[in-house]
Design a protein around this motif. Structure first.
Motif, PDB file in Angstrom:
ATOM      1  N   GLY A   1       5.879  -5.331  -5.454  1.00  0.00           N
ATOM      2  CA  GLY A   1       6.250  -4.604  -6.915  1.00  0.00           C
ATOM      3  C   GLY A   1       7.881  -4.643  -7.036  1.00  0.00           C
ATOM      4  O   GLY A   1       8.675  -4.993  -7.949  1.00  0.00           O
TER       5      GLY A   1
ATOM      6  N   ASP B   1      -0.957  -7.783  -1.395  1.00  0.00           N
ATOM      7  CA  ASP B   1      -2.427  -8.388  -1.254  1.00  0.00           C
ATOM      8  C   ASP B   1      -3.397  -8.579  -1.721  1.00  0.00           C
ATOM      9  O   ASP B   1      -4.830  -9.124  -1.386  1.00  0.00           O
ATOM     10  CB  ASP B   1      -2.341  -6.594  -0.419  1.00  0.00           C
ATOM     11  CG  ASP B   1      -2.289  -6.162   0.457  1.00  0.00           C
ATOM     12  OD1 ASP B   1      -1.206  -7.356   1.204  1.00  0.00           O
ATOM     13  OD2 ASP B   1      -2.472  -4.769   1.352  1.00  0.00           O
TER      14      ASP B   1
ATOM     15  N   TYR C   1       3.510  -6.404   5.274  1.00  0.00           N
ATOM     16  CA  TYR C   1       4.290  -5.712   4.359  1.00  0.00           C
ATOM     17  C   TYR C   1       5.380  -7.314   3.652  1.00  0.00           C
ATOM     18  O   TYR C   1       6.323  -7.418   2.989  1.00  0.00           O
ATOM     19  CB  TYR C   1       4.722  -5.174   5.361  1.00  0.00           C
ATOM     20  CG  TYR C   1       6.211  -4.072   4.144  1.00  0.00           C
ATOM     21  CD1 TYR C   1       5.964  -2.805   4.280  1.00  0.00           C
ATOM     22  CD2 TYR C   1       7.529  -4.327   3.939  1.00  0.00           C
ATOM     23  CE1 TYR C   1       7.299  -2.297   3.134  1.00  0.00           C
ATOM     24  CE2 TYR C   1       8.634  -3.744   3.818  1.00  0.00           C
ATOM     25  CZ  TYR C   1       8.390  -2.652   3.047  1.00  0.00           C
ATOM     26  OH  TYR C   1       9.020  -1.812   2.833  1.00  0.00           O
TER      27      TYR C   1
HETATM   28  C1  LIG Z   1      -2.181   2.571   7.346  1.00  0.00           C
HETATM   29  C2  LIG Z   1      -1.731   0.845   7.506  1.00  0.00           C
HETATM   30  C3  LIG Z   1      -1.233   0.411   7.739  1.00  0.00           C
HETATM   31  C4  LIG Z   1       0.051  -0.971   7.478  1.00  0.00           C
HETATM   32  N1  LIG Z   1       1.257  -1.213   8.564  1.00  0.00           N
HETATM   33  C5  LIG Z   1       1.138  -2.411   8.510  1.00  0.00           C
HETATM   34  C6  LIG Z   1       2.843  -2.425   9.614  1.00  0.00           C
HETATM   35  O1  LIG Z   1       2.945  -2.082  10.401  1.00  0.00           O
HETATM   36  N2  LIG Z   1       3.173  -3.955   8.623  1.00  0.00           N
HETATM   37  C7  LIG Z   1       2.878  -5.102   8.352  1.00  0.00           C
HETATM   38  O2  LIG Z   1       3.460  -5.636   7.731  1.00  0.00           O
HETATM   39  N3  LIG Z   1       1.866  -4.223   7.430  1.00  0.00           N
HETATM   40  C8  LIG Z   1       1.123  -3.056   7.489  1.00  0.00           C
HETATM   41  N4  LIG Z   1       0.226  -2.751   6.624  1.00  0.00           N
HETATM   42  C9  LIG Z   1      -0.005  -3.486   5.345  1.00  0.00           C
HETATM   43  C10 LIG Z   1       0.419  -3.377   4.524  1.00  0.00           C
HETATM   44  O3  LIG Z   1       0.813  -2.051   4.229  1.00  0.00           O
HETATM   45  C11 LIG Z   1       0.294  -4.247   3.263  1.00  0.00           C
HETATM   46  O4  LIG Z   1       0.183  -5.208   2.990  1.00  0.00           O
HETATM   47  C12 LIG Z   1       1.631  -4.214   1.646  1.00  0.00           C
HETATM   48  O5  LIG Z   1       1.235  -2.670   1.154  1.00  0.00           O
HETATM   49  C13 LIG Z   1       1.134  -4.807   0.754  1.00  0.00           C
HETATM   50  O6  LIG Z   1       1.972  -4.682  -0.232  1.00  0.00           O
HETATM   51  P1  LIG Z   1       1.449  -4.769  -2.279  1.00  0.00           P
HETATM   52  O7  LIG Z   1       2.809  -4.651  -2.330  1.00  0.00           O
HETATM   53  O8  LIG Z   1       0.678  -5.669  -1.488  1.00  0.00           O
HETATM   54  O9  LIG Z   1       0.961  -3.621  -2.247  1.00  0.00           O
HETATM   55  P2  LIG Z   1       0.877  -1.667  -2.105  1.00  0.00           P
HETATM   56  O10 LIG Z   1       1.645  -1.202  -1.080  1.00  0.00           O
HETATM   57  O11 LIG Z   1      -0.676  -1.338  -1.853  1.00  0.00           O
HETATM   58  O12 LIG Z   1       0.817  -1.604  -3.507  1.00  0.00           O
HETATM   59  C14 LIG Z   1      -0.014  -1.392  -4.432  1.00  0.00           C
HETATM   60  C15 LIG Z   1       0.835  -0.932  -5.900  1.00  0.00           C
HETATM   61  O13 LIG Z   1      -0.419  -0.513  -6.893  1.00  0.00           O
HETATM   62  C16 LIG Z   1      -0.181   0.638  -7.774  1.00  0.00           C
HETATM   63  N5  LIG Z   1      -1.590   0.179  -8.921  1.00  0.00           N
HETATM   64  C17 LIG Z   1      -2.422  -0.427  -8.412  1.00  0.00           C
HETATM   65  N6  LIG Z   1      -3.469  -0.627  -9.285  1.00  0.00           N
HETATM   66  C18 LIG Z   1      -2.345   0.102 -10.412  1.00  0.00           C
HETATM   67  C19 LIG Z   1      -2.512  -0.452 -11.712  1.00  0.00           C
HETATM   68  N7  LIG Z   1      -3.999  -0.765 -12.576  1.00  0.00           N
HETATM   69  N8  LIG Z   1      -0.969   0.757 -12.549  1.00  0.00           N
HETATM   70  C20 LIG Z   1       0.071   1.253 -11.914  1.00  0.00           C
HETATM   71  N9  LIG Z   1      -0.147   0.932 -10.455  1.00  0.00           N
HETATM   72  C21 LIG Z   1      -1.057   0.126  -9.804  1.00  0.00           C
HETATM   73  C22 LIG Z   1      -0.791   1.083  -6.876  1.00  0.00           C
HETATM   74  O14 LIG Z   1      -0.860   2.492  -6.654  1.00  0.00           O
HETATM   75  C23 LIG Z   1       0.030   0.555  -4.843  1.00  0.00           C
HETATM   76  O15 LIG Z   1       1.571   1.264  -5.344  1.00  0.00           O
HETATM   77  C24 LIG Z   1      -0.639  -1.298   6.656  1.00  0.00           C
HETATM   78  C25 LIG Z   1      -1.480  -0.993   5.510  1.00  0.00           C
HETATM   79  C26 LIG Z   1      -1.685   0.305   5.679  1.00  0.00           C
HETATM   80  C27 LIG Z   1      -2.675   0.693   4.910  1.00  0.00           C
END
Ligand SMILES: Cc1cc2nc3c(=O)[nH]c(=O)nc-3n(C[C@H](O)[C@H](O)[C@H](O)COP(=O)(O)OP(=O)(O)OC[C@H]3O[C@@H](n4cnc5c(N)ncnc54)[C@H](O)[C@@H]3O)c2cc1C
Length: 493
Positions: free
Chosen positions: A15, A322, A330
């Motif tokens: 995002g 994700d 990430y």
């Molecule tokens: C413990 C841990 C360690 C990790 N370590 C690594 C690493 O070392 N290297 C790596 O590449 N990846 C790592 N990851 C994975 C990485 O963090 C994720 O792949 C990445 O954050 C996904 O990004 P995203 O933007 O898809 O979603 P997210 O980061 O999950 O963000 C989604 C956001 O959407 C918001 N949201 C959801 N539904 C709604 C709604 N209806 N209205 C408003 N807001 C909403 C949520 O609150 C959240 O803030 C790790 C993950 C975890 C849990």
């Protein structure tokens, strides 16, 4: 009702990168977030876990007594570690906020970002309702990006209580180092937390591995190496064990494990950390109101431009990160978010190529992976040569007194000798893996790579020696070091 060029749901790596790219194209962007700014990229995720990992690693190095130094009175306090970790997350969130605030008010630029705090759900394909702490707002958009990420998968019958039974979101709510922890799940995140707690040496760590190998999708030599290092670091791995029950007693948790060979074990621990994967976070947005049809796994299937298909046609609704069911990384989230907005702006650009995507695993020592492994190539019937070169022979690793590690490179077993993948472990593996990602991306062959001067002393010199060993021209020879250098060939029957 407010209307924007682009409405983004979620402020994680997908995002946020999309919002900033939107501003690059002069769009008026609304980014809606219901939880922590930065999503799992920052809090309770990538940044906080990596901060904790780095602190644990520094601590374990400071505790060493085999290098000529001995730290006196070394102690560690969980609350202070936790505060340091939260400080790191806040530092990044303030950078993100500074950027949002800059673009919210800049009069010199076309477009801008408006951050709205609240839970968003679709009312119709062009409208979302945002329920905030105090009010409800309707927001309309020409384009939408769904970047709602993922959440820890629940273990059936074992609800998380946030205190003694936790998932990765509960690590920072622990008040002290648990005396004993059971980590349920031996994927990357489970093994990372096993590494972190065992590095701090305050906790007896049990790791539950349903299979007979941690990281079962990696080649057996890599999985065995990771398991060996975890064990050396003090982790007890329960291979082929299923969790039968977990009972809460006032002072402890009682766990019964059933092993595949028929025996069972009763174990007492203080905290159980459930780490069995992450499920996409989609249903809160009411996808049905926008005509979206999630897959059986609850993900949104996207085309090469990150568009979600409605009635089989690319739509004004995009998805990234994700929630799309691609690798939960990430970098993938960030690139997909950018790609989606570039498409909205009419840029075609280059297609996303997931074949040279690097994965980092924060163990002791770290492990990095890019491209194919042997299991993948055998499944695809691709003939290959695998070259293994131990860090024991690399001067920089010797100087660091950190020779546990290796470089393993796969090349096609034909006249082109194209580089197909690498697995590496040891100091700085996470830094140099990307150099091999470039080689894979450019379709480089072994011969071309060997023209390059690798600086000395660098751990990356191992890449050069590893590749040289395939052509029998390495400086150190497998004949002299059979356990440290070897080549394996495979061809389909
Ligand atoms: C413990 C841990 C360690 C990790 N370590 C690594 C690493 O070392 N290297 C790596 O590449 N990846 C790592 N990851 C994975 C990485 O963090 C994720 O792949 C990445 O954050 C996904 O990004 P995203 O933007 O898809 O979603 P997210 O980061 O999950 O963000 C989604 C956001 O959407 C918001 N949201 C959801 N539904 C709604 C709604 N209806 N209205 C408003 N807001 C909403 C949520 O609150 C959240 O803030 C790790 C993950 C975890 C849990």
């Amino acid at each position: 009702m407010k209307r924007f060029d682009l409405v983004i749901i979620g402020s994680g790596p997908a995002g946020f990168s999309a919002a900033v790219r939107g501003v690059d194209f002069g769009m008026n962007v609304c980014m809606i977030e219901s939880g922590n700014l930065g999503g799992a990229g920052i809090m309770n995720g990538a940044l906080t876990s990596k901060t904790m990992y780095e602190l644990s690693l520094d601590y374990s190095i400071a505790a060493r007594v085999d290098r000529g130094y001995r730290a006196g009175g070394l102690t560690v306090d969980y609350k202070k570690v936790r505060n340091t970790v939260i400080q790191a997350a806040k530092e990044k969130q303030y950078q993100m906020r500074s950027q949002i605030e800059t673009f919210a008010r800049s009069k010199h630029l076309k477009g801008g970002i408006t951050l709205v705090q609240g839970m968003a759900s679709f009312v119709d394909p062009h409208t979302v309702k945002v329920v905030g702490a105090a009010d409800e707002t309707l927001i309309q958009g020409d384009n939408f990006l769904i970047a709602t990420g993922s959440k820890p998968r629940e273990y059936p019958g074992i609800p998380v209580d946030g205190e003694r039974i936790i998932d990765s979101n509960g690590i920072l709510s622990l008040k002290q180092f648990p005396d004993r922890i059971l980590i349920i799940g031996s994927g990357i995140i489970g093994c990372e937390f096993a590494t972190i707690f065992s590095n701090f040496k305050q906790t007896e760590v049990h790791l539950l591995d349903r299979a007979n190998r941690v990281l079962p999708y990696e080649d057996d030599d890599v999985s065995d190496y990771v398991a060996e290092n975890l064990t050396k670091n003090g982790v007890t791995i329960h291979h082929t064990a299923q969790l039968r029950t977990l009972v809460k007693h006032p002072s402890h948790l009682e766990v019964i494990l059933d092993y595949d060979d028929g025996h069972s074990k009763v174990l007492e621990v203080d905290v159980a950390l459930i780490s069995i994967g992450r499920d996409s976070n989609l249903y809160s947005i009411k996808p049905e109101n926008a005509g979206l049809e999630p897959s059986d796994k609850g993900t949104l299937i996207i085309n090469d431009n990150c568009q979600v298909l409605i009635d089989g046609k690319p739509s004004h609704i995009y998805a990234a990160g994700d929630v799309t069911g691609h690798s939960q990384l990430y970098s993938v989230a960030e690139l997909q978010g950018r790609k989606a907005v570039e498409r909205m702006a009419g840029k075609t650009g280059y297609p996303l190529d997931y074949s040279h995507m690097s994965t980092l695993m924060f163990f002791k020592p770290e492990v990095a992976a890019v491209g194919a492994n042997e299991k993948m190539l055998r499944k695809q019937g691709v003939a290959y040569k695998a070259a293994y070169y131990s860090n024991k022979l690399i001067n920089r690793a010797i100087a660091m007194r950190s020779t546990t590690g290796f470089i393993k490179i796969l090349v096609s077993n034909d006249e082109t000798q194209r580089i197909l993948g690498m697995r590496a472990s040891g100091p700085q593996a996470s830094a140099y893996i990307v150099s091999v990602a470039h080689l894979i991306n450019q379709g480089n062959s072994l011969g071309e790579v060997l023209k390059i001067f690798y600086p000395h002393p660098s751990v990356a010199e191992g890449i050069q020696e590893c590749l040289r060993s395939i052509g029998k021209r390495s400086i150190y020879k497998p004949e002299a070091f059979p356990e440290d250098i070897y080549i394996r060939e495979w061809k389909p029957e």
